[in-house]
Motif scaffolding. Sequence first.
Motif, PDB file in Angstrom:
ATOM      1  N   THR A   1      12.788  -3.235   3.174  1.00  0.00           N
ATOM      2  CA  THR A   1      13.189  -1.875   4.062  1.00  0.00           C
ATOM      3  C   THR A   1      12.841  -2.491   5.432  1.00  0.00           C
ATOM      4  N   ASP A   2      11.746  -2.744   5.859  1.00  0.00           N
ATOM      5  CA  ASP A   2      11.355  -3.451   7.162  1.00  0.00           C
ATOM      6  C   ASP A   2      12.376  -4.460   7.740  1.00  0.00           C
ATOM      7  N   ARG A   3      12.600  -5.522   6.783  1.00  0.00           N
ATOM      8  CA  ARG A   3      13.535  -6.474   7.259  1.00  0.00           C
ATOM      9  C   ARG A   3      14.832  -5.989   7.476  1.00  0.00           C
ATOM     10  N   ASP A   4      15.449  -5.046   6.837  1.00  0.00           N
ATOM     11  CA  ASP A   4      16.778  -4.385   7.248  1.00  0.00           C
ATOM     12  C   ASP A   4      16.903  -3.593   8.447  1.00  0.00           C
ATOM     13  N   ALA A   5      15.525  -3.144   8.724  1.00  0.00           N
ATOM     14  CA  ALA A   5      15.676  -2.357  10.091  1.00  0.00           C
ATOM     15  C   ALA A   5      15.312  -3.490  11.389  1.00  0.00           C
ATOM     16  N   GLY A   6      15.263  -4.692  10.849  1.00  0.00           N
ATOM     17  CA  GLY A   6      15.074  -5.770  12.205  1.00  0.00           C
ATOM     18  C   GLY A   6      13.626  -5.989  12.072  1.00  0.00           C
ATOM     19  N   THR A   7      12.838  -5.586  11.405  1.00  0.00           N
ATOM     20  CA  THR A   7      11.205  -6.122  11.510  1.00  0.00           C
ATOM     21  C   THR A   7      11.200  -7.490  10.753  1.00  0.00           C
ATOM     22  N   LEU A   8      11.119  -8.443  11.465  1.00  0.00           N
ATOM     23  CA  LEU A   8      10.822  -9.943  10.886  1.00  0.00           C
ATOM     24  C   LEU A   8       9.442 -10.172  10.968  1.00  0.00           C
TER      25      LEU A   8
ATOM     26  N   LEU B   1       0.843  -1.111  -0.096  1.00  0.00           N
ATOM     27  CA  LEU B   1       0.112   0.020   0.004  1.00  0.00           C
ATOM     28  C   LEU B   1       0.712   1.267   0.178  1.00  0.00           C
ATOM     29  N   ASP B   2       0.387   2.165  -0.893  1.00  0.00           N
ATOM     30  CA  ASP B   2       1.192   3.591  -0.531  1.00  0.00           C
ATOM     31  C   ASP B   2      -0.026   4.508  -0.669  1.00  0.00           C
ATOM     32  N   HIS B   3       0.106   5.901  -0.545  1.00  0.00           N
ATOM     33  CA  HIS B   3      -0.918   6.752  -0.373  1.00  0.00           C
ATOM     34  C   HIS B   3      -1.825   6.789  -1.483  1.00  0.00           C
ATOM     35  N   HIS B   4      -1.689   6.309  -2.450  1.00  0.00           N
ATOM     36  CA  HIS B   4      -2.501   6.252  -3.738  1.00  0.00           C
ATOM     37  C   HIS B   4      -3.368   5.039  -3.790  1.00  0.00           C
ATOM     38  N   GLY B   5      -3.225   3.895  -2.870  1.00  0.00           N
ATOM     39  CA  GLY B   5      -3.764   2.591  -2.922  1.00  0.00           C
ATOM     40  C   GLY B   5      -2.734   1.330  -3.005  1.00  0.00           C
ATOM     41  N   ALA B   6      -3.119   0.185  -3.987  1.00  0.00           N
ATOM     42  CA  ALA B   6      -2.373  -0.975  -3.928  1.00  0.00           C
ATOM     43  C   ALA B   6      -1.288  -0.430  -4.827  1.00  0.00           C
ATOM     44  N   VAL B   7      -0.094  -1.123  -4.411  1.00  0.00           N
ATOM     45  CA  VAL B   7       1.119  -1.096  -5.161  1.00  0.00           C
ATOM     46  C   VAL B   7       1.426  -2.571  -5.861  1.00  0.00           C
ATOM     47  N   ASP B   8       2.374  -2.237  -6.870  1.00  0.00           N
ATOM     48  CA  ASP B   8       2.796  -3.842  -7.441  1.00  0.00           C
ATOM     49  C   ASP B   8       3.677  -4.506  -6.745  1.00  0.00           C
ATOM     50  N   GLU B   9       4.055  -5.588  -7.122  1.00  0.00           N
ATOM     51  CA  GLU B   9       4.949  -6.641  -6.443  1.00  0.00           C
ATOM     52  C   GLU B   9       6.232  -5.948  -6.158  1.00  0.00           C
ATOM     53  N   ALA B  10       6.904  -5.350  -7.017  1.00  0.00           N
ATOM     54  CA  ALA B  10       8.219  -4.855  -6.689  1.00  0.00           C
ATOM     55  C   ALA B  10       8.334  -3.825  -5.756  1.00  0.00           C
ATOM     56  N   THR B  11       7.230  -3.037  -5.664  1.00  0.00           N
ATOM     57  CA  THR B  11       7.042  -1.798  -4.615  1.00  0.00           C
ATOM     58  C   THR B  11       6.963  -2.540  -3.197  1.00  0.00           C
ATOM     59  N   SER B  12       5.884  -3.530  -3.358  1.00  0.00           N
ATOM     60  CA  SER B  12       5.900  -4.307  -1.995  1.00  0.00           C
ATOM     61  C   SER B  12       6.898  -4.935  -1.664  1.00  0.00           C
ATOM     62  N   GLU B  13       7.784  -5.469  -2.578  1.00  0.00           N
ATOM     63  CA  GLU B  13       8.935  -6.001  -2.032  1.00  0.00           C
ATOM     64  C   GLU B  13       9.977  -4.818  -1.565  1.00  0.00           C
TER      65      GLU B  13
ATOM     66  N   PRO C   1      -5.072  -3.306   0.597  1.00  0.00           N
ATOM     67  CA  PRO C   1      -5.869  -3.776  -0.815  1.00  0.00           C
ATOM     68  C   PRO C   1      -5.143  -4.658  -1.772  1.00  0.00           C
ATOM     69  N   ALA C   2      -3.961  -4.705  -1.531  1.00  0.00           N
ATOM     70  CA  ALA C   2      -2.863  -6.082  -2.293  1.00  0.00           C
ATOM     71  C   ALA C   2      -2.975  -7.092  -1.923  1.00  0.00           C
ATOM     72  N   ASP C   3      -2.833  -7.850  -2.835  1.00  0.00           N
ATOM     73  CA  ASP C   3      -2.589  -9.472  -2.465  1.00  0.00           C
ATOM     74  C   ASP C   3      -0.996  -9.784  -2.314  1.00  0.00           C
ATOM     75  N   THR C   4      -0.646  -9.880  -0.918  1.00  0.00           N
ATOM     76  CA  THR C   4       0.913 -10.225  -0.757  1.00  0.00           C
ATOM     77  C   THR C   4       0.938 -11.569  -0.203  1.00  0.00           C
ATOM     78  N   ARG C   5       0.216 -12.531  -0.658  1.00  0.00           N
ATOM     79  CA  ARG C   5       0.358 -13.715  -0.325  1.00  0.00           C
ATOM     80  C   ARG C   5       1.794 -14.301  -0.891  1.00  0.00           C
ATOM     81  N   TRP C   6       2.214 -13.973  -2.036  1.00  0.00           N
ATOM     82  CA  TRP C   6       3.202 -14.392  -2.502  1.00  0.00           C
ATOM     83  C   TRP C   6       4.609 -14.101  -1.456  1.00  0.00           C
ATOM     84  N   VAL C   7       4.316 -13.195  -0.636  1.00  0.00           N
ATOM     85  CA  VAL C   7       5.606 -13.025   0.443  1.00  0.00           C
ATOM     86  C   VAL C   7       5.695 -14.382   1.163  1.00  0.00           C
ATOM     87  N   ASP C   8       4.745 -15.022   1.361  1.00  0.00           N
ATOM     88  CA  ASP C   8       4.678 -16.282   2.265  1.00  0.00           C
ATOM     89  C   ASP C   8       5.883 -17.305   1.575  1.00  0.00           C
TER      90      ASP C   8
END
Length: 361
Positions: A77-84, A60-72, A92-99
Amino acid sequence: MSDHVVLHVKGRVLVGPDEVRDELWAVDGRITFERPRSEAVAVSGWVLPGLVDAHCHVGLDHHGAVDEATSEKQALTDRDAGTLLIRDAGSPADTRWVDDRTDLPKIIRAGRHIARTRRYIRNFAHEIEPGDLVAYVAQEARRGDGWVKLVGDWIDREAGDLTACWPRGEVEAAIAEAHRLGARVTAHCFAEAALRDLVEAGIDCIEHATGLTDDTIPLFAERGVAIVPTLVNIATFPDLAAGGEAKFPDWSAHMRRLYERRYDTIRSAYDAGIPVYVGTDAGGSLAHGLVAAEVAELVKAGIPPLQALSATTWGARKWLGRPALEEGAPADLVVYDEDPRADVRVLAAPRRVILNGRVIG
């Protein structure tokens, strides 16, 4: 580093707020406290469970759903900050591919936001009327990972201020349906008006919670309703208020009042025994990777450093039903040069990030 490498993590392993061990191993992506026979690569420092961002929006960004590259990019960014571990509080985006990606944080999804028609940010939510609330809650409970996200209040253009979005009866029925389906319910709430109905209807959590007062704090404490303050997001209230002042002066004044008392509100909630957890609200207009800044904000609000640390580690993981540094748990941990219990600002500079037993940062 290949998947089969055994890691020997040593130093000060913070298994819990009051439990410190000298070492652990990561074998086949899992934690063990028993020394393996195989050779291991050493990693040393102060060790915490992978941090938790309990209010984050991947996809998600301020416009709504984003593509998979942006989601990645957001997830990295969260991961590298230690958020696991992320509780994705509406997307609104389908992020099941992250699993399927062992190099990205684990996500607990709340489905898509459910909002009243024209009472939320465009393209974010299902926008519906109260008569459809139960059906949509059931739908998102089935799509999510044990959570559903409501928009509990938002600006009412006719009233010119924040007002509650849902009648009490519909909220009670919707929360009961979510619980029947095994899901917990949380709600966005900035203001005061919606809180009592939501809590008395059985809600499990409130996001932001800037509208807590002396009247509702005891109710939250009695019911054990958690809050995720997102103070790094509340910091944007003055700019929001300035932008809307000409058209909605009452709303702008209200937002400023909520902002000005934010630290007192959260400290009073904590003092009353309300569970408080770390969330950044990344992904709408806020950047990802702000978990350390949010912990520091909780400390600034008056929450003791060890408890603020627990709100993004041991306590948060227990609340979300995920393990910390336990025998057999996924080897998701963060290594620091200094003791984060002594100064939570240490969280902003992880030395190593280990996810599923692999050193990735």
